[in-house]
Scaffold this active site. Sequence first.
Site, PDB file in Angstrom:
ATOM      1  N   ASP A  45       0.846  -1.194   0.000  1.00  0.00           N
ATOM      2  CA  ASP A  45       0.000   0.000   0.000  1.00  0.00           C
ATOM      3  C   ASP A  45       0.881   1.244   0.000  1.00  0.00           C
ATOM      4  O   ASP A  45       1.481   1.602   1.014  1.00  0.00           O
ATOM      5  CB  ASP A  45      -0.902  -0.010   1.241  1.00  0.00           C
ATOM      6  CG  ASP A  45      -1.846   1.176   1.267  1.00  0.00           C
ATOM      7  OD1 ASP A  45      -2.967   1.051   0.735  1.00  0.00           O
ATOM      8  OD2 ASP A  45      -1.458   2.230   1.803  1.00  0.00           O
ATOM      9  N   TYR A  50       3.804   9.457   0.086  1.00  0.00           N
ATOM     10  CA  TYR A  50       4.808   8.772   0.891  1.00  0.00           C
ATOM     11  C   TYR A  50       6.227   9.004   0.365  1.00  0.00           C
ATOM     12  O   TYR A  50       7.201   8.789   1.088  1.00  0.00           O
ATOM     13  CB  TYR A  50       4.529   7.272   0.961  1.00  0.00           C
ATOM     14  CG  TYR A  50       3.163   6.911   1.496  1.00  0.00           C
ATOM     15  CD1 TYR A  50       2.370   7.843   2.178  1.00  0.00           C
ATOM     16  CD2 TYR A  50       2.634   5.635   1.315  1.00  0.00           C
ATOM     17  CE1 TYR A  50       1.110   7.518   2.654  1.00  0.00           C
ATOM     18  CE2 TYR A  50       1.381   5.299   1.795  1.00  0.00           C
ATOM     19  CZ  TYR A  50       0.617   6.243   2.456  1.00  0.00           C
ATOM     20  OH  TYR A  50      -0.629   5.904   2.923  1.00  0.00           O
ATOM     21  N   LYS A  79      -2.236   5.973  -4.468  1.00  0.00           N
ATOM     22  CA  LYS A  79      -3.288   6.945  -4.173  1.00  0.00           C
ATOM     23  C   LYS A  79      -3.068   8.257  -4.935  1.00  0.00           C
ATOM     24  O   LYS A  79      -1.922   8.666  -5.164  1.00  0.00           O
ATOM     25  CB  LYS A  79      -3.326   7.240  -2.666  1.00  0.00           C
ATOM     26  CG  LYS A  79      -3.468   5.994  -1.803  1.00  0.00           C
ATOM     27  CD  LYS A  79      -3.447   6.313  -0.324  1.00  0.00           C
ATOM     28  CE  LYS A  79      -3.430   5.046   0.506  1.00  0.00           C
ATOM     29  NZ  LYS A  79      -2.117   4.372   0.491  1.00  0.00           N
ATOM     30  N   HIS A 112      -6.911   9.820  -2.098  1.00  0.00           N
ATOM     31  CA  HIS A 112      -6.259   9.766  -0.784  1.00  0.00           C
ATOM     32  C   HIS A 112      -7.076  10.500   0.285  1.00  0.00           C
ATOM     33  O   HIS A 112      -7.284   9.990   1.382  1.00  0.00           O
ATOM     34  CB  HIS A 112      -4.854  10.356  -0.888  1.00  0.00           C
ATOM     35  CG  HIS A 112      -3.935   9.932   0.199  1.00  0.00           C
ATOM     36  ND1 HIS A 112      -2.563   9.833   0.032  1.00  0.00           N
ATOM     37  CD2 HIS A 112      -4.147   9.573   1.487  1.00  0.00           C
ATOM     38  CE1 HIS A 112      -2.004   9.424   1.151  1.00  0.00           C
ATOM     39  NE2 HIS A 112      -2.947   9.279   2.054  1.00  0.00           N
TER      40      HIS A 112
END
Length: 320
Positions: A45, A50, A79, A112
């Site tokens: 994920d 990130y 996302k 997101h």
Amino acid sequence: MVSPTIKLNNGREMPLVGFGLWKVNNDTCADTVYNAIKTGYRLFDGACDYGNEQEAGEGVARAIKEGIVKREDLFIVSKLWNSFHEPERVKPITQKQLEFWGIDYFDLFYIHFPIAIKYVDPSVRYPPGFTDENNKVTPINVPLERTWHAMEELVDAGLAKSIGISNYAGALILDLLRYARILPTTLQIEHHPYLTQEPLLQLCKDSNIAVTAYSSFGPQSYNELDLQKAKDTPLLFDNKTIKEISDKHGKTPAQVLLRWATQRDVAVIPKSNNQNRLAQNLDVCSFDLSDDELKRISALDQGLRFNNPPNYGVPIPIFA
């Protein structure tokens, strides 16, 4: 050891236990992903926000090259960030994220946050974060319906096998169900014994939308972010109820917390840089908690949410 799966509303299978890439350091990410695949993880994920998609992709590529897995064995998730909500920006940024990963499609691609903010070109800053080039949070007038229809076009183009939503509350889901041509397969939410979100889980069950939990360990996930609310909250790992149940089953508190979720049909995406904990976190469907134990853990609910934009100084109260 490989996770059991759950069937999504489009017929595809998603692992019940995956590996979350939030806060995985860039310098260790490729090795971490590679080792997780060797351990048995198949769902990863990730997200634009990130900032480690390229490194995660390197770990995947290494495992495929060595014949440990094939691409079709993996379930790769990413996302759409808030600054790419304008419909014309959705496909280009998705393609860029796929390039970072070194793959042709995402198995699941989420919105997101239900937040649309000013575009920041990836050449200026990537990941863009919550602020624009003037270091301000600048909302833009893009309804979520328009963004969702652009997400549906990703499925049409074969860039995403499934699409989903993250950090949506009930009213937004009910609205989405009215206009969606392709239904969301999955909702990803903060979910732990301090925030059980039972009505939201029931809504998703009734709507045939799978649920994935992030931050399954509650405040533990936020202490390293220096979040005061997390610092002020007792760790679930130290909770008397959790410790008693873990001792009874001969499992770690983390395994009990993850099993509490998976036994209630909520998928989980824990992360760890420790090889032993990697294996332990994956092995959370080999034992069952009793109904009483499930109820005792759920009774810890305080409606306590950590991942809320205002907690980070972002004045967009989506959970108000």
